[in-house]
Design an enzyme around this catalytic site. Sequence first.
Site, PDB file in Angstrom:
ATOM      1  CB  CYS A 147     -22.795  18.362  57.316  1.00 15.56           C
ATOM      2  SG  CYS A 147     -22.879  16.775  56.485  1.00 15.56           S
ATOM      3  NE  ARG A 154      -8.362  38.968  44.283  1.00 18.00           N
ATOM      4  CZ  ARG A 154      -8.988  38.273  45.241  1.00 18.00           C
ATOM      5  NH1 ARG A 154      -9.874  37.359  44.924  1.00 18.00           N
ATOM      6  NH2 ARG A 154      -8.737  38.507  46.523  1.00 18.00           N
ATOM      7  CD  GLU A 204       4.706  42.315  47.974  1.00 19.42           C
ATOM      8  OE1 GLU A 204       3.576  42.276  48.508  1.00 19.42           O
ATOM      9  OE2 GLU A 204       5.739  42.604  48.594  1.00 19.42           O
ATOM     10  N   GLY A 216      -2.740  43.232  44.700  1.00 14.92           N
ATOM     11  CA  GLY A 216      -4.096  43.682  44.979  1.00 14.92           C
ATOM     12  C   GLY A 216      -4.971  44.018  43.796  1.00 14.92           C
TER      13      GLY A 216
HETATM   14  C1  LIG Z   1      -1.927  38.440  49.429  1.00 15.37           C
HETATM   15  C2  LIG Z   1      -0.834  39.393  49.232  1.00 15.37           C
HETATM   16  C3  LIG Z   1      -0.473  39.809  47.947  1.00 15.37           C
HETATM   17  C4  LIG Z   1      -1.257  39.424  46.722  1.00 15.37           C
HETATM   18  O1  LIG Z   1      -2.516  40.009  46.715  1.00 15.37           O
HETATM   19  P1  LIG Z   1      -3.471  39.867  45.427  1.00 15.37           P
HETATM   20  O2  LIG Z   1      -4.684  40.591  45.807  1.00 15.37           O
HETATM   21  O3  LIG Z   1      -3.708  38.411  45.225  1.00 15.37           O
HETATM   22  O4  LIG Z   1      -2.750  40.483  44.286  1.00 15.37           O
HETATM   23  C5  LIG Z   1       0.627  40.622  47.813  1.00 15.37           C
HETATM   24  N1  LIG Z   1       1.349  41.029  48.897  1.00 15.37           N
HETATM   25  C6  LIG Z   1       1.010  40.653  50.146  1.00 15.37           C
HETATM   26  C7  LIG Z   1       1.824  41.122  51.285  1.00 15.37           C
HETATM   27  C8  LIG Z   1      -0.077  39.831  50.360  1.00 15.37           C
HETATM   28  O5  LIG Z   1      -0.420  39.475  51.606  1.00 15.37           O
END
Ligand SMILES: *Cc1c(COP(=O)(O)O)cnc(C)c1O
Length: 427
Positions: free
Chosen positions: A355, A288, A285, A248
């Site tokens: 379109c 981005r 995890e 995140g």
């Molecule tokens: C999408 C997601 C992430 C990654 O989120 P980012 O904002 O791209 O870092 C991590 N864990 C879970 C469960 C996700 O759905």
Amino acid sequence: MTQSKHLPGGPQVHYEADELMMEGVSLKEMAQAHGTPLFVYSKASMLSALKSYQDGFVGRHARVHYAMKANSSLAILQLFARHGCGFDIVSIGELERVKAVGADLGLVIFSGVGKTRTEIRQALQAGILCFNVESVAELDVINEVALELSKKAPISVRVNPNVDPQTHPYISTGLKGNKFGVAHEDTLKLYQHAQTLQGIEIKGIDCHIGSQITSVGPYVDAMNKVLDLVDAIEQLGIRLSHIDFGGGLGIQYKAEHPPSAQHMWGELFKVLDQRGYGQRQIIVEPGRSLVGNAGVCVSEVQYLKPGEQKNFCIIDAAMNDLPRPAMYEAFHEIVPLTLHERTPVGVFDVVGPICESGDWLGHDRSLNVQVGEHVAILSAGAYCMSMSSNYNTRGRAAEVLVDGSSSQLIRKRESTQDQLHLERLLD
Ligand SMILES: *Cc1c(COP(=O)(O)O)cnc(C)c1O
């Protein structure tokens, strides 16, 4: 030389003698060699983003599990696997990608609210590290599938810490009232239930509060709430071997100033240390923040169309290549590949050829461009190519990875034949 403006996202994308470069490679040369629209990524940018996490983890037991839905191109997965990452997957297709690059299946975490029995079976057979469970019903299904296979399924429960990450509602996931995770107050019951299931092995706890988060505060709040739960779960005699804080962390699209991963984890380990969890196994995890600023989408200007209220700059990239503006009204900086002193500079809505009125890439942009010249859409490494589609029977773009002054095509442009080959005419 023309005044070159500040570009978001780090030093790898910069002007050199009025030409936009990715590391040591001219993006115009890339466009000429591979055609447009074209995604170009910087290896150095991805590795430096990863290193920021890893520097924050020195002396700890923590690992990055790259959330590959941000950008699942095989070469990028290979790069992260080689540099010590596990993966966070959300479908069996993504597990196949991990297999295709020969990465360690024992470092795979499986997230998502809708895992099917088939997906659960295949992931169990592959020997993944952990299922992040999002509901009681899913836990019971995982248990059943594991028993059928005479296995124990390793699980974490994804809890919903109910903190507001102060981001776009479509990408906030840790608030009450959205579909993700298990409510804070239901968590203990779920762990006690899990303990009774023969096919389940409790491994950890997990949360993921949203995306494009640009401050440390929401993470500290979420961490404290999760650690309150860890305290309570362990008081029941259930030992958690890892704690997963999700992804995140945001990137720079415009003028955002997200903390570096290293700084953020410095702050978060202070909280973990205070609460006695500083030496636990920690999982993150991120998606981005590892790839978003590393990519640009290069596109050719097709037409300039003056209008009564607006001028349009029609380019050959569209919402099927880069859906974030259409989906989330997201902002991406758009700049010319070559800087010119020409006047006047136009103000355009930059749009694609699809379109749909929603097919726009940027509103009210000052751009000094002419037909046949190129623009780059910046911060396009995450949730662009991986969200692309074939709408309007448009082939998906090609992708190139730049490393210093060399470059490699990592995905060919999709041909119309590639698109048609699954379809069958009527008998
Ligand atoms: C999408 C997601 C992430 C990654 O989120 P980012 O904002 O791209 O870092 C991590 N864990 C879970 C469960 C996700 O759905």
